[in-house]
Design a protein around this motif. Structure first.
Motif, short mmCIF file in Angstrom:
data_model
loop_
_atom_site.label_atom_id
_atom_site.label_comp_id
_atom_site.label_asym_id
_atom_site.label_seq_id
_atom_site.Cartn_x
_atom_site.Cartn_y
_atom_site.Cartn_z
N ALA A 206 22.36 -69.93 -12.94
CA ALA A 206 21.05 -70.31 -12.42
C ALA A 206 19.97 -70.15 -13.49
O ALA A 206 20.04 -69.22 -14.31
CB ALA A 206 20.70 -69.46 -11.20
N ARG A 229 6.20 -71.01 -7.28
CA ARG A 229 6.30 -72.02 -6.21
C ARG A 229 6.36 -73.43 -6.81
O ARG A 229 7.15 -74.29 -6.35
CB ARG A 229 5.09 -71.91 -5.28
N LEU A 232 9.80 -73.95 -8.41
CA LEU A 232 10.84 -74.11 -7.39
C LEU A 232 10.81 -75.49 -6.75
O LEU A 232 11.85 -76.02 -6.32
CB LEU A 232 10.69 -73.03 -6.31
N PRO A 236 14.84 -76.12 -7.73
CA PRO A 236 15.07 -75.25 -6.56
C PRO A 236 16.03 -74.10 -6.80
O PRO A 236 15.97 -73.09 -6.08
CB PRO A 236 15.63 -76.23 -5.51
N SER A 237 16.91 -74.23 -7.78
CA SER A 237 17.89 -73.18 -8.03
C SER A 237 17.36 -72.04 -8.90
O SER A 237 18.08 -71.06 -9.15
CB SER A 237 19.13 -73.78 -8.72
N CYS A 238 16.12 -72.13 -9.33
CA CYS A 238 15.56 -71.11 -10.24
C CYS A 238 15.45 -69.76 -9.54
O CYS A 238 15.13 -69.68 -8.36
CB CYS A 238 14.20 -71.55 -10.75
N ARG A 239 15.73 -68.70 -10.30
CA ARG A 239 15.54 -67.33 -9.82
C ARG A 239 14.43 -66.67 -10.64
O ARG A 239 14.31 -66.89 -11.86
CB ARG A 239 16.83 -66.53 -9.97
N VAL A 259 9.69 -67.60 -0.01
CA VAL A 259 10.68 -67.94 -1.04
C VAL A 259 11.42 -66.67 -1.48
O VAL A 259 11.86 -66.57 -2.62
CB VAL A 259 10.01 -68.63 -2.25
N SER A 262 14.57 -66.36 -3.71
CA SER A 262 14.52 -66.75 -5.12
C SER A 262 13.99 -65.64 -6.00
O SER A 262 13.88 -65.83 -7.22
CB SER A 262 13.63 -68.00 -5.29
#
Length: 393
Positions: A206, A229, A232, A236-239, A259, A262
């Motif tokens: 990720a 935000r 993401l 969308p897969s970002c941590r 969120v 995440s």
């Protein structure tokens, strides 16, 4: 040199919390030539959440605690701390009094004057409080106080040229008083990316963005959340990992609830190099900085950064070469983050360039050498009888 002919240095800092000033003090205390310098550290107490134990637990530095010399302002405690410092100076009789942080700078320089020991006075600005801290009335008072304290100083040290220029523009000190000594950093062994992610419980593949620092208003964790935000929405897969703590932690937790999956809130960690190694990007969102050691450390770990262009950040991050700088704007910061996450080649090249640059420019050995040179130039000096050498150290 014989021990009784050493240059005696009394270094005073309000608190040894997790932060840049404390790291500089420890680097100096541990690296200074003890045969030439008798260097003693005087500091106050901090709250448990500020990480004092993380800095001093394993340090070989002898610490002299001064009751009342903490973060909070209390007239009664401040007066007691002032006279405790006066007494300590009269016993130690330092050649040089070296202060850091605003409160220690005020009490330490005043104590040096009251003590009558004739010590040269150095104050270090690791940043300043000119932007983002005070109301207009309090800012005018702060500037007035710093102007008076500057008149009681032999040298004013800044961690970057931009910080120096902003202080001079406010009328604090004279150009010939200033010395720019960039910070010095020693980072622990950096683990491999996979090992670091396994240690932190992060997915192997990720994208990961890290925030390292205090959760306080000036650092703008709210802006970090706005950037997250926006990122993401496109990745969308970002941590996002947050290494740090502070008075805004609960506010951040409330804001990230939609969120939450995440985010990983790590609190303070001693192995900060693990956080850098796990990250693809280190993000700094502050409104005001001196020369942030977070960005130096990230560079040493070969992790590119995205940061607001404030204070002396541009003296650490070479925009477009070792990282990307932006205005204090969440949309622009997010665009830079997405760019690095989307271009592995660019990210790798910037990380490698950052490691080469920070290792050369910000090693702790250079910090020790510069500071020892400054001490030698000031031995026996007073604000009435300066015996200063060059201001270009």
């Amino acid at each position: 040199m014989k021990p009784d002919s050493r240059i005696r240095v009394m270094e005073i800092i309000a608190r040894m919390n997790v932060g840049g000033p404390a790291m500089q003090v420890l680097g100096l205390s541990e690296g200074m030539n003890s045969e030439e310098f008798d260097h003693r550290l005087y500091t106050g107490h901090v709250d448990d959440g500020e990480g004092d134990h993380l800095r001093l637990r394993d340090a070989s530095v002898r610490v002299h605690r001064v009751a009342g010399l903490g973060r909070s302002v209390s007239p009664a405690d401040d007066v007691r701390a002032l006279f405790r410092l006066v007494g300590a100076m009269r016993r130690f009789r330092p050649h040089i009094v070296h202060t850091r942080t605003a409160k220690a700078g005020a009490l330490g320089r005043t104590a040096a004057r009251l003590s009558g020991v004739g010590a040269a006075r150095i104050h270090v600005f690791h940043g300043h409080l000119l932007h983002g801290y005070f109301s207009p009335a309090k800012l005018r008072l702060y500037i007035s106080v710093e102007r008076v304290l500057a008149s009681m100083s032999d040298r004013l040290v800044t961690v970057g040229a931009q910080v120096r220029d902003e202080l001079l523009a406010a009328g604090i000190g004279r150009p010939e008083q200033y010395v720019v000594i960039p910070p010095g950093v020693r980072l622990g062994p950096v683990p491999g990316r996979d090992a670091a992610r396994a240690d932190l419980g992060l997915p192997r593949d990720a994208p990961v963005v890290a925030y390292v620092g205090r959760l306080t208003r000036i650092k703008r964790p709210d802006r970090f959340l706005d950037v997250a935000r926006a990122v993401l929405h496109r990745v969308p897969s970002c941590r996002f990992i947050v290494c740090g703590d502070g008075e805004l932690r609960q506010e951040l937790e409330r804001g990230l609830e939609p969120v939450r999956g995440s985010f990983d809130l790590l609190g303070w960690r001693r192995d900060v190099e693990t956080v850098y190694a796990a990250a693809d990007v280190v993000l700094l969102t502050a409104d005001n900085e001196g020369t942030p050691l977070t960005l130096v450390e990230a560079g040493m770990a070969a992790t590119p950064v995205v940061s607001t262009r404030v204070g002396s950040v541009a003296e650490v991050v070479r925009d477009g070469h070792t990282g990307l700088l932006a205005a204090p704007d969440a949309a622009e910061l997010a665009e830079h983050v997405v760019r690095l996450l989307s271009d592995a080649g660019l990210s790798r090249r910037m990380g490698e360039a950052a490691r080469d640059w920070t290792m050369r420019a910000f090693g702790v050995e250079r910090l020790v050498s510069d500071t020892e040179h400054l001490y030698r130039s000031l031995r026996g000096a007073s604000r009435h009888r300066p015996t200063l050498e060059s201001s270009n150290i």
